[in-house]
Design an enzyme around this catalytic site. Structure first.
Site, PDB file in Angstrom:
ATOM      1  N   HIS A 151       0.839  -1.206   0.000  1.00 14.50           N
ATOM      2  CA  HIS A 151       0.000   0.000   0.000  1.00 14.50           C
ATOM      3  C   HIS A 151       0.875   1.257   0.000  1.00 14.50           C
ATOM      4  CE1 HIS A 151      -2.720   3.167   1.232  1.00 14.50           C
ATOM      5  NE2 HIS A 151      -3.654   2.426   0.651  1.00 14.50           N
ATOM      6  N   GLU A 165      -4.107   1.912  -7.328  1.00 15.00           N
ATOM      7  CA  GLU A 165      -4.447   3.021  -6.433  1.00 15.00           C
ATOM      8  C   GLU A 165      -3.539   4.205  -6.732  1.00 15.00           C
ATOM      9  OE1 GLU A 165      -6.477   0.827  -2.792  1.00 15.00           O
ATOM     10  OE2 GLU A 165      -4.635   1.875  -2.289  1.00 15.00           O
ATOM     11  N   GLY A 201      -7.521   9.209  -0.154  1.00 17.73           N
ATOM     12  CA  GLY A 201      -7.835  10.182   0.896  1.00 17.73           C
ATOM     13  C   GLY A 201      -8.434  11.480   0.379  1.00 17.73           C
ATOM     14  N   SER A 242     -10.373   6.611  -2.717  1.00 19.67           N
ATOM     15  CA  SER A 242     -11.580   7.412  -2.477  1.00 19.67           C
ATOM     16  C   SER A 242     -12.825   6.845  -3.163  1.00 19.67           C
ATOM     17  CB  SER A 242     -11.345   8.871  -2.892  1.00 19.67           C
ATOM     18  OG  SER A 242     -10.191   9.371  -2.230  1.00 19.67           O
ATOM     19  N   GLY A 257     -11.728   2.324   1.079  1.00 25.95           N
ATOM     20  CA  GLY A 257     -11.125   2.820   2.317  1.00 25.95           C
ATOM     21  C   GLY A 257     -12.177   3.466   3.193  1.00 25.95           C
TER      22      GLY A 257
HETATM   23  P1  PGA Z   1      -9.537   5.845   0.724  1.00 24.75           P
HETATM   24  O1  PGA Z   1      -8.441   4.713   0.841  1.00 24.75           O
HETATM   25  O2  PGA Z   1     -10.735   5.214   0.041  1.00 24.75           O
HETATM   26  O3  PGA Z   1      -9.818   6.242   2.118  1.00 24.75           O
HETATM   27  O4  PGA Z   1      -8.969   6.911  -0.148  1.00 24.75           O
HETATM   28  C1  PGA Z   1      -8.231   3.873  -0.245  1.00 24.75           C
HETATM   29  C2  PGA Z   1      -6.974   3.091  -0.109  1.00 24.75           C
HETATM   30  O5  PGA Z   1      -5.948   3.634   0.298  1.00 24.75           O
HETATM   31  O6  PGA Z   1      -7.014   1.895  -0.401  1.00 24.75           O
END
Ligand code: PGA
Length: 255
Positions: free
Chosen positions: A97, A169, A175, A215, A236
């Site tokens: 990640h 990602e 985020g 997100s 997330g």
């Molecule tokens: P997020 O996280 O949906 O809160 O942006 C996604 C992720 O990092 O897998």
């Protein structure tokens, strides 16, 4: 034919046992009936695993972890061995990640070592790949992705490779208030599948599942559903409430 798959990583958003318990119980209640349409998984923190295992025991909903140590066992203070992850009934292991790559020393090399351990313990790696904003601006986003893909797959045996899931990602889309633009995601997933084809052959490229994270919310889940190269979603923050996660799952499978 690739099965669709939607899951969430709870990261460190959940910081109490009771909160974790009510989240997984709510998810079980709302999502158990969807497992014949879509593979579902949750990645809590390690300490919640025994409880999550118990709650999900009679369901087809799978669970896993957000990382493993890069060696089997030994003097590695604070790390978690793959064998216990396997003993606790996990199916999936998230690797690479962006937060771990940026702050916790994860590299393409450690990801590759961990994929080998997953293979030895029959665990499915979910490997996060994605370019940063700076890499994108410098025009090397595609190159970064291709390099990450090669490291993610190359050291696994040919038989095991199809069990790998790639989670695209884009780091700049994590985020945020919304996912990356739909057309951009579609184009990049196509590129990722083309890279797998070029590096490892067409048959593997057709089998590996590529899921989108960054997100994800009900609106983007709907936009990204039904796209040939988007096999699933990695959720997330917007999956931290049972209803929110359920809305995302339903939007993605078109219900
Ligand atoms: P997020 O996280 O949906 O809160 O942006 C996604 C992720 O990092 O897998």
């Amino acid at each position: 034919m690739r099965n669709r798959i939607v899951g969430s990583s709870w990261k460190m958003h959940i910081d109490s046992l009771s909160e974790g318990q009510s989240l997984v119980e709510g998810l079980k209640e709302l999502l158990t009936d969807y497992t014949d349409k879509v593979d579902l998984f949750f990645l809590p923190n390690y300490l919640l695993l025994p409880m999550v295992k118990k709650v999900l025991s009679e369901t087809e909903i799978k669970y896993g972890v957000q990382n493993i140590a890069s060696i089997e066992k030994g003097a590695m203070t604070g790390e978690v061995p793959v064998n216990i992850v396997s003993e606790l009934g996990c199916t999936y292991v998230e690797l690479g990640h962006a937060e771990r790559r940026a702050h916790l020393g994860e590299t393409n090399e450690t990801v590759a070592a961990k994929v080998k351990l997953c293979e030895q313990h029959n665990l499915y790696p979910i490997i996060c790949i994605g370019e940063t904003k700076e890499e994108l601006k410098a025009g090397i986003g595609d190159l970064v992705l291709k390099t990450q893909i090669e490291w993610a797959i190359k050291f696994a045996s040919e038989d095991f490779r199809e069990n790998i899931i790639l989670a695209y990602e884009p780091v700049w889309a994590i985020g945020q208030s919304d996912s990356a633009d739909k057309e951009y995601v579609i184009k990049t997933h196509r590129y990722i599948r083309d890279c797998i084809k070029e590096l490892f052959g067409e048959s593997l490229a057709e089998k590996i599942r590529i899921i989108y994270g960054g997100s994800v919310n009900p609106k983007s889940a709907k936009e990204l559903s039904g796209q040939e190269d988007i096999d699933g979603l990695f959720v997330g923050r917007f999956g931290m409430k049972p209803q929110g996660m359920t809305d995302i799952v339903k939007a993605f499978i078109g219900e």
